[in-house]
Enzyme design. Structure first.
Site, PDB file in Angstrom:
ATOM      1  N   CYS A 253      -0.337   3.667  -5.097  1.00 32.94           N
ATOM      2  CA  CYS A 253      -1.215   4.535  -5.892  1.00 32.94           C
ATOM      3  C   CYS A 253      -0.351   5.205  -6.953  1.00 32.94           C
ATOM      4  O   CYS A 253       0.442   4.539  -7.615  1.00 32.94           O
ATOM      5  CB  CYS A 253      -1.943   5.539  -5.003  1.00 32.94           C
ATOM      6  SG  CYS A 253      -0.852   6.614  -4.038  1.00 32.94           S
ATOM      7  N   ARG A 258      -2.528   8.332  -1.654  1.00 27.78           N
ATOM      8  CA  ARG A 258      -3.762   7.558  -1.455  1.00 27.78           C
ATOM      9  C   ARG A 258      -3.465   6.219  -0.772  1.00 27.78           C
ATOM     10  O   ARG A 258      -4.234   5.744   0.063  1.00 27.78           O
ATOM     11  CB  ARG A 258      -4.472   7.344  -2.798  1.00 27.78           C
ATOM     12  CG  ARG A 258      -5.071   8.626  -3.376  1.00 27.78           C
ATOM     13  CD  ARG A 258      -5.554   8.444  -4.797  1.00 27.78           C
ATOM     14  NE  ARG A 258      -4.464   8.381  -5.756  1.00 27.78           N
ATOM     15  CZ  ARG A 258      -4.633   8.218  -7.074  1.00 27.78           C
ATOM     16  NH1 ARG A 258      -5.851   8.070  -7.573  1.00 27.78           N
ATOM     17  NH2 ARG A 258      -3.595   8.199  -7.881  1.00 27.78           N
TER      18      ARG A 258
END
Length: 302
Positions: A253, A258
């Protein structure tokens, strides 16, 4: 007989309409209802709230400790221009021991449905195996009836925890791993960012360029969540990610947060055997790209 029928109907209702946590590959993910009971009854449980301090102060689970992103990062500049990388074993041990953690402790991680998975990934990689992550985070645990309060965390305690001497688990992807994974039929690189980041229309603070890693596929991390911000069922997640369990999977990410969530989903819930989180993620890759050392793509996928 009537009472038994009512109980049976209730159990059937739960099985039919509630999430079946037993279908996941491991039981690291715990429902907020089960987490409430576990926290109340297990004297070796330590709750870590992985939210910004300002949010922690206006409401937190009784006796929980606060650990936000800077607490999971190194205290020096060992990674140079790349920010947000993981803390060392020694740095994380120090944080845990200030919470009174011992080898008997089970850590219960809560947050807002994202950063607690980053902490899980670091702990898991270093070999801490007594960890539970609460599905839905703090708000779900509060709704389930957990005791909450205002104010700061408890006073520091003296723990005695040390990570095992075993090598780190092979769930870390390096820059070189990603380079060798581009256009490799045995590797799937997953971009877990937003559409705008993936297409090169947006550049978040900390990055050095727009775009994406070539040959990656795009599955935004939020696609693994239901409308209530909890994780989807096993069957829904399997349908989302498809048959890639025979590949080496690398998730990335902006800064490995994430993508840690996606790593959890693929490794812990779906049980895919080789899943790695690219810790440097787009910050490191875009830094290398700005120095013409790695390629970048943008726009619609070819």
């Amino acid at each position: 007989m009537k009472k038994l029928l009512v109980v049976g109907t209730f159990i059937l209702s739960v099985l039919s309409f509630g999430k079946d946590y037993s279908k996941y590959a491991t039981q690291t993910l715990i429902s907020p209802e089960a987490a409430k009971e576990f926290i109340m009854n297990d004297k070796n449980a330590v709750v870590i709230d992985v939210r910004p301090e300002a949010k922690f102060l206006i409401g937190n689970v009784e006796n929980s400790y606060n650990m936000w992103r800077p607490d999971m990062e190194p205290k020096d500049k060992r990674y140079g221009e790349v920010t947000g990388m993981r803390a060392s074993r020694e740095e994380l041990e120090k944080e845990l021991n200030q919470m009174g953690v011992t080898p008997d402790t089970t850590l219960v991680l809560i947050g807002e449905g994202l950063d607690e998975f980053r902490l899980w990934w670091i702990l898991d990689m270093y070999g801490y195996d007594k960890v539970k992550v609460v599905d839905g985070g703090y708000s779900a645990l509060k709704s389930a009836g957990a005791k909450t309060r205002l104010g700061t965390e408890p006073s520091p305690k003296q723990g005695n925890y040390k990570f095992p001497n075993n090598p780190d688990k092979d769930t870390l992807a390096t820059l070189e791993n990603v380079k060798s994974g581009i256009n490799n039929p045995n590797v799937v690189i997953i971009d877990t960012r937003t559409d705008g980041e993936y297409l090169g229309k947006e550049q978040k603070k900390g990055a050095f360029a727009k775009g994406r890693i070539p040959s990656c596929v795009h599955v935004e991390w939020t696609n693994a969540l239901d409308a209530d911000k909890k994780l989807k069922s096993f069957d829904d997640l399997k349908a989302l990610y498809g048959e890639i369990s025979n590949k080496e999977i690398i998730a990335y990410c902006q800064s490995g947060v994430r993508s840690a969530h996606t790593t959890f989903v693929l490794k812990e819930l779906l049980g895919y055997p080789v899943v790695k989180n690219y810790d440097g993620s787009w910050i490191e890759w875009s830094y290398e790209a700005s120095n013409n050392r790695v390629p970048v793509e943008a726009g619609d996928a070819k």
